[in-house]
Write an enzyme that holds these catalytic residues in place. Structure first.
Site, mmCIF file in Angstrom:
data_model
loop_
_atom_site.group_PDB
_atom_site.id
_atom_site.type_symbol
_atom_site.label_atom_id
_atom_site.label_comp_id
_atom_site.label_asym_id
_atom_site.label_seq_id
_atom_site.Cartn_x
_atom_site.Cartn_y
_atom_site.Cartn_z
ATOM 1 N N PRO A 229 0.770 -1.245 0.000
ATOM 2 C CG PRO A 229 -0.837 -1.531 1.625
ATOM 3 C CD PRO A 229 0.491 -2.019 1.184
ATOM 4 C CD GLU A 230 5.307 2.556 -2.203
ATOM 5 O OE1 GLU A 230 5.569 3.582 -2.848
ATOM 6 O OE2 GLU A 230 6.065 1.583 -2.155
ATOM 7 C CE LYS B 11 3.491 5.818 1.546
ATOM 8 N NZ LYS B 11 4.712 5.483 2.305
ATOM 9 N NE ARG C 16 11.339 0.624 3.815
ATOM 10 C CZ ARG C 16 10.712 0.247 4.915
ATOM 11 N NH1 ARG C 16 10.561 1.079 5.897
ATOM 12 N NH2 ARG C 16 10.227 -0.956 5.024
#
Length: 272
Positions: free
Chosen positions: A2-3, A59, A253
């Site tokens: 979910p972006e 988001k 990340r």
DNA sequence: CTCTTTGTTTGTAG
DNA sequence: GCTACAAACAAAGA
């Protein structure tokens, strides 16, 4: 997943299937997902109403309740929405189940439970309270706005793209894709970008998010020219073919980029 | 058992 | 205030 694009697809999905059915029961299987209210009060505040409207900011997904308040849904890393048609059906990893009077239900699922649901007066007030930046696809957002944001930060351009307080909606995967399309090195300090690069970044941002939505946020339908398909060790750049994509940690990340197509920084911290 | 993971928040330190 | 880093959250999968 979910972006922004995924959340927009969830919004459209909820909009098409879940509006105007009276909610008769709210089952909270994972209380950790709720913030602000204990499960019983959360349910009580929602039961008897129906979802009447949808909205999205970055988001964050918002479902309006007929009583006037809004349900905010954030998906974390693994959240999703499913509309189920059989009574009592709870998919694996069900977090919260909103049961309708017709026996169907809207189910929030999340394997890792890092998401969040809460009630809020209005999307706008929620956005203000959380200090979220403008939505990445806000039609009012101009290249000049983006330029201002970038000039105000010395951090890597990718980190600025992903900072929800500056621009809302871009996460790790789409940030990499946007920078690849804009041919910018993810580690490049944001304030160093010139006008031309800012314009390219702005166009790439719009292009990537819009196209991802048009493809239903389904990666298998993303163009072959996207870096998306090369996000693995040994992956080859879809544009220049020759080079193997690099991977390195940025802000904890993993970042992928093509060392050939995305220049603009004296190469350092690069590994394959 | 270790390491990773599409997100966000919080604490620490400079 | 900005930046950078680490940890925490929770849990599955390699």
């Amino acid at each position: 997943m979910p972006e922004l694009p995924e959340v927009e697809i969830f919004r459209r999905y909820a909009h098409s299937v879940a509006l105007h059915h009276p909610i008769v029961h709210v089952e909270v299987k994972a209380p950790v997902l709720l913030s602000g209210l204990p499960p019983d009060q959360f349910g009580r505040r929602i039961c008897g109403q129906a979802f009447t409207e949808t909205a999205r900011h970055g988001k964050h997904l918002f479902l309006k309740l007929s009583g006037g308040s809004w349900l905010m849904i954030h998906f974390g890393m693994t959240g999703g929405l499913t509309y189920v048609r059989s009574r009592g059906e709870c998919p694996r990893f069900t977090g919260v189940r909103f049961s309708f009077s017709n026996g169907h239900a809207l189910v929030y699922v999340s394997a890792r439970k890092l998401g969040q649901l809460c009630l809020t007066a209005q999307p706008a007030s929620f956005v203000t309270a959380r200090h979220l930046g403008p939505d990445a696809l806000d039609p009012c957002l101009t290249p000049q706005d983006l330029g201002r944001v970038l000039r105000s930060r010395k951090r890597a351009v990718k980190l600025v793209l992903m900072d929800q307080h500056l621009i809302a909606g871009i996460g790790n995967l789409y940030a990499d894709e946007i920078l690849f399309q804009a041919r910018l090195h993810p580690f490049q300090p944001a304030h160093q970008l010139n006008c031309r690069q800012v314009t390219r970044l702005f166009r790439a941002l719009r292009h990537v998010c819009t196209l991802a939505i048009a493809r239903d946020a389904n990666p298998s339908r993303y163009p072959r020219t996207w870096l998306w398909h090369a996000r693995f060790a040994g992956g080859r750049c879809p544009r220049c073919k020759a080079s193997v994509v690099h991977a390195a940690k940025l802000g904890s990340r993993t970042t992928y980029w093509c060392p050939q197509c995305q220049r603009g920084i004296s190469s350092s911290q690069e590994q394959t």
